[in-house]
Motif scaffolding. Structure first.
Motif, PDB file in Angstrom:
ATOM      1  N   MET A  11       0.821  -1.197   0.000  1.00  0.00           N
ATOM      2  CA  MET A  11       0.000   0.000   0.000  1.00  0.00           C
ATOM      3  C   MET A  11       0.862   1.257   0.000  1.00  0.00           C
ATOM      4  O   MET A  11       0.637   2.173  -0.802  1.00  0.00           O
ATOM      5  N   ASP A  12       1.856   1.315   0.863  1.00  0.00           N
ATOM      6  CA  ASP A  12       2.711   2.494   0.945  1.00  0.00           C
ATOM      7  C   ASP A  12       3.430   2.751  -0.381  1.00  0.00           C
ATOM      8  O   ASP A  12       3.514   3.897  -0.839  1.00  0.00           O
ATOM      9  N   GLU A  13       3.927   1.698  -0.991  1.00  0.00           N
ATOM     10  CA  GLU A  13       4.675   1.837  -2.234  1.00  0.00           C
ATOM     11  C   GLU A  13       3.798   2.368  -3.368  1.00  0.00           C
ATOM     12  O   GLU A  13       4.180   3.291  -4.084  1.00  0.00           O
ATOM     13  N   LYS A  14       2.619   1.797  -3.514  1.00  0.00           N
ATOM     14  CA  LYS A  14       1.743   2.196  -4.619  1.00  0.00           C
ATOM     15  C   LYS A  14       1.116   3.567  -4.378  1.00  0.00           C
ATOM     16  O   LYS A  14       0.941   4.348  -5.310  1.00  0.00           O
ATOM     17  N   ILE A  15       0.773   3.836  -3.134  1.00  0.00           N
ATOM     18  CA  ILE A  15       0.186   5.137  -2.832  1.00  0.00           C
ATOM     19  C   ILE A  15       1.168   6.253  -3.146  1.00  0.00           C
ATOM     20  O   ILE A  15       0.815   7.304  -3.679  1.00  0.00           O
ATOM     21  N   ALA A  16       2.436   6.055  -2.809  1.00  0.00           N
ATOM     22  CA  ALA A  16       3.459   7.062  -3.090  1.00  0.00           C
ATOM     23  C   ALA A  16       3.544   7.352  -4.586  1.00  0.00           C
ATOM     24  O   ALA A  16       3.777   8.488  -5.005  1.00  0.00           O
ATOM     25  N   ALA A  17       3.331   6.328  -5.402  1.00  0.00           N
ATOM     26  CA  ALA A  17       3.461   6.493  -6.847  1.00  0.00           C
ATOM     27  C   ALA A  17       2.190   7.020  -7.505  1.00  0.00           C
ATOM     28  O   ALA A  17       2.253   7.829  -8.437  1.00  0.00           O
ATOM     29  N   GLN A  18       1.013   6.604  -7.018  1.00  0.00           N
ATOM     30  CA  GLN A  18      -0.221   6.890  -7.741  1.00  0.00           C
ATOM     31  C   GLN A  18      -1.193   7.798  -7.001  1.00  0.00           C
ATOM     32  O   GLN A  18      -2.030   8.435  -7.632  1.00  0.00           O
ATOM     33  N   GLY A  19      -1.141   7.820  -5.687  1.00  0.00           N
ATOM     34  CA  GLY A  19      -2.107   8.628  -4.944  1.00  0.00           C
ATOM     35  C   GLY A  19      -3.369   7.873  -4.604  1.00  0.00           C
ATOM     36  O   GLY A  19      -4.026   8.165  -3.606  1.00  0.00           O
ATOM     37  N   ILE A  20      -3.739   6.905  -5.434  1.00  0.00           N
ATOM     38  CA  ILE A  20      -4.922   6.083  -5.180  1.00  0.00           C
ATOM     39  C   ILE A  20      -4.682   4.702  -5.769  1.00  0.00           C
ATOM     40  O   ILE A  20      -4.157   4.579  -6.882  1.00  0.00           O
ATOM     41  N   VAL A  21      -5.036   3.661  -5.015  1.00  0.00           N
ATOM     42  CA  VAL A  21      -4.871   2.294  -5.504  1.00  0.00           C
ATOM     43  C   VAL A  21      -6.092   1.474  -5.134  1.00  0.00           C
ATOM     44  O   VAL A  21      -6.789   1.757  -4.146  1.00  0.00           O
ATOM     45  N   VAL A  22      -6.339   0.451  -5.945  1.00  0.00           N
ATOM     46  CA  VAL A  22      -7.357  -0.552  -5.632  1.00  0.00           C
ATOM     47  C   VAL A  22      -6.622  -1.863  -5.393  1.00  0.00           C
ATOM     48  O   VAL A  22      -5.914  -2.357  -6.276  1.00  0.00           O
ATOM     49  N   LEU A  23      -6.757  -2.417  -4.203  1.00  0.00           N
ATOM     50  CA  LEU A  23      -6.115  -3.678  -3.849  1.00  0.00           C
ATOM     51  C   LEU A  23      -7.179  -4.770  -3.808  1.00  0.00           C
ATOM     52  O   LEU A  23      -8.068  -4.764  -2.947  1.00  0.00           O
ATOM     53  N   ASP A  24      -7.105  -5.705  -4.747  1.00  0.00           N
ATOM     54  CA  ASP A  24      -8.051  -6.813  -4.817  1.00  0.00           C
ATOM     55  C   ASP A  24      -7.496  -8.042  -4.120  1.00  0.00           C
ATOM     56  O   ASP A  24      -6.290  -8.164  -3.875  1.00  0.00           O
ATOM     57  N   GLU A  25      -8.395  -8.960  -3.831  1.00  0.00           N
ATOM     58  CA  GLU A  25      -8.014 -10.267  -3.284  1.00  0.00           C
ATOM     59  C   GLU A  25      -7.174 -10.159  -2.011  1.00  0.00           C
ATOM     60  O   GLU A  25      -6.211 -10.903  -1.813  1.00  0.00           O
ATOM     61  N   ILE A  26      -7.533  -9.218  -1.147  1.00  0.00           N
ATOM     62  CA  ILE A  26      -6.915  -9.163   0.168  1.00  0.00           C
ATOM     63  C   ILE A  26      -7.416 -10.370   0.962  1.00  0.00           C
ATOM     64  O   ILE A  26      -8.630 -10.533   1.136  1.00  0.00           O
ATOM     65  N   THR A  27      -6.544 -11.226   1.408  1.00  0.00           N
ATOM     66  CA  THR A  27      -6.952 -12.449   2.089  1.00  0.00           C
ATOM     67  C   THR A  27      -6.605 -12.478   3.566  1.00  0.00           C
ATOM     68  O   THR A  27      -7.009 -13.401   4.274  1.00  0.00           O
ATOM     69  N   ARG A  28      -5.863 -11.512   4.022  1.00  0.00           N
ATOM     70  CA  ARG A  28      -5.599 -11.436   5.460  1.00  0.00           C
ATOM     71  C   ARG A  28      -5.169 -10.027   5.799  1.00  0.00           C
ATOM     72  O   ARG A  28      -4.661  -9.298   4.962  1.00  0.00           O
ATOM     73  N   ALA A 134     -14.827  -0.096 -12.419  1.00  0.00           N
ATOM     74  CA  ALA A 134     -14.590   1.033 -13.330  1.00  0.00           C
ATOM     75  C   ALA A 134     -13.403   1.859 -12.860  1.00  0.00           C
ATOM     76  O   ALA A 134     -12.559   2.288 -13.666  1.00  0.00           O
ATOM     77  N   LEU A 135     -13.310   2.082 -11.540  1.00  0.00           N
ATOM     78  CA  LEU A 135     -12.186   2.836 -10.988  1.00  0.00           C
ATOM     79  C   LEU A 135     -10.876   2.106 -11.252  1.00  0.00           C
ATOM     80  O   LEU A 135      -9.878   2.719 -11.664  1.00  0.00           O
ATOM     81  N   HIS A 136     -10.875   0.805 -11.025  1.00  0.00           N
ATOM     82  CA  HIS A 136      -9.673  -0.001 -11.247  1.00  0.00           C
ATOM     83  C   HIS A 136      -9.247   0.076 -12.706  1.00  0.00           C
ATOM     84  O   HIS A 136      -8.053   0.203 -13.023  1.00  0.00           O
ATOM     85  N   THR A 137     -10.217   0.017 -13.627  1.00  0.00           N
ATOM     86  CA  THR A 137      -9.916   0.067 -15.060  1.00  0.00           C
ATOM     87  C   THR A 137      -9.281   1.399 -15.437  1.00  0.00           C
ATOM     88  O   THR A 137      -8.269   1.449 -16.154  1.00  0.00           O
ATOM     89  N   VAL A 138      -9.842   2.481 -14.915  1.00  0.00           N
ATOM     90  CA  VAL A 138      -9.315   3.816 -15.226  1.00  0.00           C
ATOM     91  C   VAL A 138      -7.887   3.960 -14.707  1.00  0.00           C
ATOM     92  O   VAL A 138      -7.008   4.502 -15.383  1.00  0.00           O
ATOM     93  N   LEU A 139      -7.631   3.462 -13.499  1.00  0.00           N
ATOM     94  CA  LEU A 139      -6.297   3.584 -12.917  1.00  0.00           C
ATOM     95  C   LEU A 139      -5.247   2.799 -13.693  1.00  0.00           C
ATOM     96  O   LEU A 139      -4.061   3.130 -13.651  1.00  0.00           O
ATOM     97  N   ASN A 140      -5.676   1.767 -14.409  1.00  0.00           N
ATOM     98  CA  ASN A 140      -4.734   0.931 -15.154  1.00  0.00           C
ATOM     99  C   ASN A 140      -4.503   1.413 -16.586  1.00  0.00           C
ATOM    100  O   ASN A 140      -3.702   0.824 -17.315  1.00  0.00           O
ATOM    101  N   ILE A 145      -5.742  10.569 -16.488  1.00  0.00           N
ATOM    102  CA  ILE A 145      -5.758  11.845 -15.785  1.00  0.00           C
ATOM    103  C   ILE A 145      -6.321  11.619 -14.381  1.00  0.00           C
ATOM    104  O   ILE A 145      -7.359  10.971 -14.214  1.00  0.00           O
ATOM    105  N   ARG A 146      -5.633  12.132 -13.369  1.00  0.00           N
ATOM    106  CA  ARG A 146      -6.052  11.903 -11.990  1.00  0.00           C
ATOM    107  C   ARG A 146      -7.487  12.350 -11.753  1.00  0.00           C
ATOM    108  O   ARG A 146      -8.238  11.709 -11.013  1.00  0.00           O
TER     109      ARG A 146
END
Length: 279
Positions: A11-28, A134-140, A145-146
């Motif tokens: 989370m820290d790594e991706k947030i620093a790069a993108q500002g917003i991330v969607v994390l799927d398949e969190i299992t724990r 839809a949010l995940h698709t746009v981010l990828n 544009i942010r």
């Protein structure tokens, strides 16, 4: 995402790069050895299984099709997750969250601050996940544009607020720009000022009229939000700064003396500061 993701590191790594991330398949969720104060705005959508958390000292069981909104700088303490736990997280940086506040992206902040999670119907869960997709698709999309992501996020938060009002048989909060600004002022000044009159003066209003507006917008008194934030801050300090003496905690939070702080803390939590720290 793969199973058993490193929640904090990824989370820290991706947030620093993108500002917003969607994390799927969190299992724990990691069973933190001590409380974690998140700097992020987080939307957590539970698909299956359950997780046992504490939120600002309040014990919470997060079940299938529950959704939680966690605002920055709240104390999280994860005790356990079930083997079948699976969730999706939308995580927003503090800087991007500031932009959301400016455009009033979430009308229901005061709901979520007090009670961070609620249950979705099957249809609501499907609708929410469609927006998340839809949010995940746009981010990828390369060169995205942010502002496009913020617009979708704004839709998502508004839909969440509407679903909460439907499920809890309440009227969706139609806030002006006063209550979000009041909340920011409380965070900034509550260590020095515990009285409503101070905040009313900041907005050039009489204390009575100011209190009326805050109650109309949030369903709670203006003093409630000061007290809630003081308690949350006190709990964080007592748990994370165990070498700080109680007198120093009292002084840091703006109380005249330890007796006044202890009386306030016991009234709000049912235990003394020292008892809470030991627990």
């Amino acid at each position: 995402m793969g199973n058993n993701v490193d929640f904090l590191g990824q989370m820290d790594e991706k947030i620093a790069a993108q500002g917003i991330v969607v994390l799927d398949e969190i299992t724990r969720m990691p069973a933190y050895s001590e409380p974690y104060v998140s700097p992020y705005y987080i939307i957590c959508i539970n698909h299956s299984g359950n997780v046992h958390n504490e939120y600002d000292g309040l014990s919470v069981i997060f079940n299938p099709h529950d959704i939680a909104i966690v605002y920055p700088n709240h104390e999280l303490f994860c005790h356990s997750t079930s083997p079948d736990y699976r969730a999706t997280l939308i995580v927003v940086s503090e800087e991007l969250f500031g932009q959301m506040v400016e455009i009033n992206a979430s009308r229901g902040r005061f709901w979520h601050e007090s009670y961070p999670h609620f249950h979705l119907t099957d249809k609501q869960f499907g609708d929410i996940m469609s927006i998340v997709k839809a949010l995940h698709t746009v981010l990828n999309i390369n060169g995205c544009i942010r502002e496009n992501a913020i617009e979708i996020l704004q839709v998502l938060t508004n839909v969440i607020d509407n679903f909460r009002s439907e499920n809890e048989n309440t009227i969706a909060l139609q806030t002006s720009n006063l209550s979000p600004r009041y909340y920011e002022a409380v965070k900034k000044y509550c260590h020095q000022h515990h009285d409503v009159a101070f905040y009313a003066n900041l907005f050039c209003l009489t204390p009575k009229y100011f209190s009326t507006l805050i109650r109309q917008e949030t369903g709670r008194t203006a003093s409630h939000w000061i007290q809630q934030h003081l308690v949350a801050q006190a709990k964080i300090i007592l748990r994370t700064k165990k070498d700080m003496r109680l007198g120093e905690v009292s002084e840091l939070l703006g109380f005249n003396d330890l007796t006044a702080f202890s009386r306030f803390f016991r009234r709000e939590t049912g235990m003394s500061p020292s008892e809470y720290r030991k627990s």
